[in-house]
Design an enzyme around this catalytic site. Structure first.
Site, PDB file in Angstrom:
ATOM      1  N   GLU A   1       0.827  -1.210   0.000  1.00 20.42           N
ATOM      2  CA  GLU A   1       0.000   0.000   0.000  1.00 20.42           C
ATOM      3  C   GLU A   1       0.868   1.269   0.000  1.00 20.42           C
ATOM      4  OE1 GLU A   1      -2.913   0.203   3.179  1.00 20.42           O
ATOM      5  OE2 GLU A   1      -4.409   1.038   1.849  1.00 20.42           O
TER       6      GLU A   1
ATOM      7  N   HIS B   1       8.636 -26.079  -0.285  1.00 20.95           N
ATOM      8  CA  HIS B   1       7.940 -27.110  -1.047  1.00 20.95           C
ATOM      9  C   HIS B   1       6.878 -26.495  -1.952  1.00 20.95           C
ATOM     10  CE1 HIS B   1       9.826 -30.397   1.253  1.00 20.95           C
ATOM     11  NE2 HIS B   1       9.942 -29.432   2.148  1.00 20.95           N
TER      12      HIS B   1
ATOM     13  N   LYS C   1     -14.025   1.963  -3.107  1.00 19.49           N
ATOM     14  CA  LYS C   1     -14.884   2.343  -1.967  1.00 19.49           C
ATOM     15  C   LYS C   1     -16.043   3.218  -2.448  1.00 19.49           C
ATOM     16  CE  LYS C   1     -11.306   2.660   1.582  1.00 19.49           C
ATOM     17  NZ  LYS C   1     -10.601   3.618   2.430  1.00 19.49           N
TER      18      LYS C   1
END
Ligand code: PA5
Length: 406
Positions: A252, A279, A394
């Site tokens: 961010e 892995h 938003k």
């Protein structure tokens, strides 16, 4: 905390310019001063929460929850804590219901944390919990002075605590946002700040961390086109949520449009846990596109000496060399082996070693990453502290919500 860089960098001038810029920034950006704060008011507040309260539930998201969660989950396995912390961070109904099923509401205090005081996730969850428990005394609100949340909390007669001036959400872990839940759980917040302060002094006081952090920041900035993916490979399960905190801080802060330019730049954070991710993701680092740097994080002393028993298993005798080895030694040998393998491939890397799982070391590690983020942001010429890119979604959601016909 030790930090070994496996890459070389000579440009002193750029490093010094970045250092001067960061020193100047201390006047306007609030997080730099947090390690020296006086925590007596937080400790006094903590005493007001009765001993009958066994659970602290944080309602908050992003910078308002990730830091406290990272520290709590790091310390929890090694320390008997006074209270449990729970984090309501998602609008996932299954998650809300599952978390609530673990809580006895009579023994729970809620911390509603939102700097802006208007975050949709936080308030949808709060509304739901308030419909089940509407006693204002079981809520404490943490927000910026003057926010709508401050006004609401005062209206219902609940306790309000404040963020210090100019401290951004993702840089707020060492403020009330992180310290209040952690103090209530029984974590030593003074030790946390002392660790951060030691690192701060080493950086600003021209100690070992100044040179190390500047070299590392210049490396990331210089090579941000090629090595634009920055992995943390932490060899301890206790660091899983630290990696989440890092992903938010780095992503961010460092994905932005450059000042006075049309270019979008960004460094992509990845959080990996060893040996598990040996892995999986390791293959991509070893043989995939050469666009990744790696920082290994090791714990020197796990304070747990469980040992692999001296047992020989039929047909599996080749594994007898493991016998009598402490797990703490094995995991660090695994880390060392991967470091050597990556060095053979010329992957840029560094390793951070912390002595033990404790508050002081986590305070130092988090402050180290905050400084590194500020330095890289300065060097790639962006505003590290805003987040305009998250606003559009938003606004669209708000429009959708207001046009809903129910
Ligand atoms: O770093 C940030 O600013 C964000 O990630 C915020 O922490 C997040 O959006 C939550 O915001 P608020 O604390 O205002 O509810």
């Amino acid at each position: 905390m030790k930090n070994k860089l496996y890459f070389k960098l000579k440009n002193k001038k750029v490093q010094e310019e970045a250092f001067i810029a960061i020193k100047k920034e201390q006047k306007t950006i609030g997080y730099y001063a947090l390690p020296e704060q006086d925590i007596s008011s937080i400790l006094t507040y903590s005493e007001t929460i009765p001993d009958t309260i066994e659970n602290i539930a944080v309602i908050g998201i992003g910078g308002s929850s990730l830091g406290a969660k990272a520290i709590y989950e790091f310390i929890k396995p090694t320390k008997k804590l006074k209270r449990k912390l729970y984090f309501f961070e998602s609008t996932d109904p299954l998650n809300i219901t599952t978390l609530l099923s673990k809580l006895n509401l009579k023994k729970t205090h809620f911390l509603v944390i939102s700097k802006s005081g208007t975050t949709i996730e936080t308030f949808s969850i709060y509304k739901y919990i308030y419909s089940l428990q509407n006693n204002p005394k079981v809520y404490t609100f943490i927000t910026d002075p003057g926010s709508p949340l401050e006004k609401y909390a005062q209206e219902i007669g609940a306790t309000v605590l404040y963020l210090p001036k100019n401290v951004g959400g993702r840089f707020s872990v060492l403020s009330t946002v992180g310290l209040v839940p952690l103090a209530l759980s029984g974590i030593n917040i003074q030790a946390l700040l002392d660790g951060a302060n030691k690192l701060k002094k080493s950086f600003f006081g021209a100690g070992y961390m100044k040179d190390t952090l500047l070299k590392k920041a210049v490396f990331y900035a210089r090579h941000h086109m090629q090595y634009n993916i920055n992995c943390i490979f932490a060899y301890s399960e206790t660091l899983k949520y630290f990696c989440e905190w890092y992903v938010q801080l780095w992503g961010e802060s460092l994905g932005k449009r450059q000042h006075h330019s049309a270019f979008h730049v960004g460094l992509t954070p990845i959080g990996l846990i060893g040996p598990k991710d040996q892995h999986s993701f390791l293959q991509l680092i070893m043989e995939g596109t050469r666009n990744k740097s790696v920082t290994f994080i090791k714990i020197e002393d796990f304070q747990d000496e469980i040992v692999i028993p001296d047992i020989s298993l039929p047909h599996l005798e080749s594994l007898d060399s493991l016998n009598t080895l402490p797990f703490s030694k094995l995991i660090n040998m695994q880390c060392e082996s991967v470091i050597e393998a990556l060095l053979e491939e010329d992957i840029p890397l560094d390793s951070i070693t912390i002595s033990q799982v404790n508050e002081s070391n986590m305070g130092a590690l988090m402050y180290y990453y905050e400084l590194l983020t500020s330095l890289v942001g300065e060097l790639i010429d962006i505003n590290t502290y805003d987040q305009p890119g998250v606003e559009t979604g938003k606004h669209i959601l708000k429009k959708k919500l207001t046009s809903l016909s129910r």
